[in-house]
Design an enzyme around this catalytic site. Structure first.
Site, PDB file in Angstrom:
ATOM      1  CB  SER A 132       2.731  -7.952   5.384  1.00 23.58           C
ATOM      2  OG  SER A 132       2.177  -7.280   4.262  1.00 23.58           O
ATOM      3  CE1 TYR A 145       6.783  -9.569   2.338  1.00 25.79           C
ATOM      4  CE2 TYR A 145       4.580  -8.678   1.986  1.00 25.79           C
ATOM      5  CZ  TYR A 145       5.798  -8.642   2.649  1.00 25.79           C
ATOM      6  OH  TYR A 145       6.027  -7.692   3.617  1.00 25.79           O
ATOM      7  CB  THR A 177       2.820  -0.481   0.157  1.00 22.31           C
ATOM      8  OG1 THR A 177       2.038  -1.559  -0.357  1.00 22.31           O
ATOM      9  CG2 THR A 177       4.101  -0.369  -0.655  1.00 22.31           C
TER      10      THR A 177
END
Length: 249
Positions: A132, A145, A177
């Protein structure tokens, strides 16, 4: 001829969101796919749904064997299964830390370990991990996260070093996102879902959320023999978050 003709892929978290989009993109490119998930969905053309939890090593061993038996081997592993929690470092207890680490970090290790015997027999083996943008950018209310995805980024580099002699390439994608049901559920837990969604869109320089299909196509490229000289690479699919520093409007 598709770029993945004749190849077999396993996608963890393949029942929805990025994982489902990835399975569909792989099939469109000629691959056959084992979609591993707690809720893997119904069978589809070229897709074998297999119920498996990445926190269960024995279940992953059985799932990899089922895919290999059905399709004749495994060439590609996409470690995509993941969960998240919101808050600062003070907001989540030890149990929540362990839950996230078990899925997002140890789950990658378990799935990779289960797939390795098959990957080592492939001449076009590749692993793609879903990390991510949170691995490299400090985002508010995402410390847990971020910690897990930073670990996935580091694991990708170390795994690439470990397996390069075996002919197994290892890379990761680092999405911003993404507009998935999972993100929708996270937004639904906030006090202002519409406002929070607007803030997430504004955070990305392109002004919208990333689509699951965009991430899937990036994963497909990294898994493809077309990227045969690419290993130990993190590919952002983040709407410009990592590279752009735009002036405020």
């Amino acid at each position: 001829m598709g770029e993945l003709d004749g190849l077999v892929a396993v996608v963890t978290g393949g029942g929805s969101g990025i994982g489902k989009a990835c399975a569909e993109a792989f099939v469109a490119a000629g691959a056959r796919v084992g979609a591993l998930d707690v809720h893997p969905g119904a069978p589809a053309d070229g897709v074998l749904p297999v119920a498996a939890d990445v926190t269960d090593g024995a279940a992953l061993d059985a799932a990899m064997a089922a895919v290999a038996d059905a399709f004749g081997g495994i060439d590609i592993l996409v470690n995509n299964a993941g969960i998240s929690s919101v808050g600062t470092v003070a907001d989540n207890d030890d149990a929540e830390w362990h839950r996230n680490l078990d899925v997002n970090v140890v789950g990658v290790a378990r799935a990779t370990r289960a797939a390795l015997p098959y990957l080592r027999r492939s001449e076009r083996a590749a692993i793609v991990n879903t990390s991510s943008i949170a691995a490299t950018a400090g985002l508010p209310q995402r410390v847990l996260y971020s910690a897990t995805k930073g670990a996935v980024h580091a694991m990708t580099l170390a795994m690439a070093a470990d397996f390069v002699a075996d002919g197994i390439r290892v890379n990761c994608v680092e999405p911003g996102t993404v507009d998935t049901p999972w993100v929708a559920r996270l937004l639904a837990r906030t006090d202002d879902p519409a406002g929070e969604r607007a803030r997430l869109q504004a955070r990305q320089p392109i002004g919208r959320l990333v689509t699951a299909d965009e991430v899937a196509r990036a994963i497909r490229y990294l898994a493809s023999p077309a990227s045969g000289s690419t290993t130990a690479t993190a590919l952002p699919v983040d709407g410009g978050m990592v590279g752009l520093r735009l002036p405020r409007a």
